[in-house]
Design a protein around this motif. Structure first.
Motif: not given
Length: 328
Positions: A231-243, A247-252
């Protein structure tokens, strides 16, 4: 059915004596801690594990008035330190500070300890979110653009990691597998040289912690694409996750720093440790300061952390099998 009132005086006397004895034994149980605590740190001085361990040690020492002595025992992906603690007396006076790599080594190495039985998770202290960065000369500004660019150039792009079998290596190898792209892995002996060569343009892509990469992508010497957590991190809230971005659900999966004790350590000691560590890392000023450095404070319970620990061992075992990495 015999009521309390119907019991004999002798029975009551025996019950009362038993209750008194149990209470006295509880009252006379030794306090913890009553002497110095040895804190075995799994990686070299100066890194996130070391910084975390020394911070926690100083806080415990202040709280309990007992010395907490840090001891760096790096090597073999952190398994040297883990082995020392796994075979230490389970009395709470020898603790381990390690990273999420402690859940990877059981699938990569023949260990002299059982990762499930010989180590007792105490608490995850901090999550150190990872971020995927590229050299700015690469004409990509998103994860999907990187996938398309790499797919058109099989084996031409280099990606770096802090070492063979590290979390950074495995996450990027899994990324390549799931997206069907082919990039070449270049392992380094640590995060710093791995990131340095991306900054220098010798490597195209890497995944590393926010704390290691933010100085470079804020001044334009690297370009951040996405974070690696679930999930997105409070340290970089403006950046999406790789998932999200790829388009890679569950990756991370996040890098984390945690405290463990020898297997068999009493629940009372484990919970006392967890409560003290959580108090230290979740203190508002500390939490704010650490977040500014790219660390999310956690301080979860031993039960919560044990569930994560066991699940991570199973997850990384599957990743290692899926990408065909050979155990040593």
């Amino acid at each position: 059915m015999q009521t309390f009132a119907g019991r004999s005086a002798g029975t009551l006397l025996i019950l009362s004596a038993g209750a008194w004895a149990a209470g006295a034994a509880h009252a006379q149980a030794p306090a913890y801690p009553t002497k110095a605590i040895r804190m075995v740190i799994a990686l070299a001085p100066g890194g996130g594990v070391d910084t975390t361990g020394r911070f926690i040690g100083s806080k415990l020492s202040q709280l309990w008035g007992q010395p907490v002595v840090p001891e760096n025992r790096p090597g073999a992906g952190g398994s040297i330190a883990s082995d020392i603690v796994a075979h230490a007396p389970p009395d709470g006076y020898t603790l381990l500070v390690n990273s999420s790599g402690v859940t990877i080594t059981p699938s990569l190495m023949k260990l002299a300890y059982n990762a499930h039985k010989d180590l007792q998770p105490v608490t995850m202290a901090f999550i150190s979110p990872g971020v995927m960065v590229v050299h700015p000369s690469l004409p990509v500004k998103s994860v999907k653009e990187l996938i398309a660019f790499a797919r058109a150039r099989p084996d031409q792009l280099l990606y770096s990691s802090s070492g063979q079998g590290s979390a950074q290596h495995l996450s990027q190898a899994l990324f390549c597998q799931l997206t069907g792209i082919k990039m070449t892995h270049v392992p380094y002996k640590g995060t710093a040289p791995s990131v340095t060569d991306v900054v220098a343009g010798r490597i195209a892509v890497t995944v590393a912690s926010v704390i290691s990469t933010r100085p470079f992508f804020t001044n334009g010497r690297l370009r951040a694409l996405a974070t690696v957590g679930l999930k997105r991190t409070p340290a970089l809230p403006e950046y999406p996750t790789i998932a999200e971005a790829g388009g890679l659900p569950g990756f991370g999966g996040d890098q984390w720093y945690a405290v463990l004790a020898p297997g068999g350590t009493s629940k009372d000691v484990v919970h006392k440790l967890q409560e003290a560590i959580a108090r230290a890392v979740l203190e508002p000023e500390t939490r704010k300061k650490m977040l500014g450095q790219g660390l999310d404070a956690v301080g979860n319970t031993p039960e919560e952390f044990t569930a994560i620990y066991n699940a991570e061992i199973a997850r990384w075992a599957k990743v290692i099998k899926d990408i065909g990495l050979q155990a040593n």
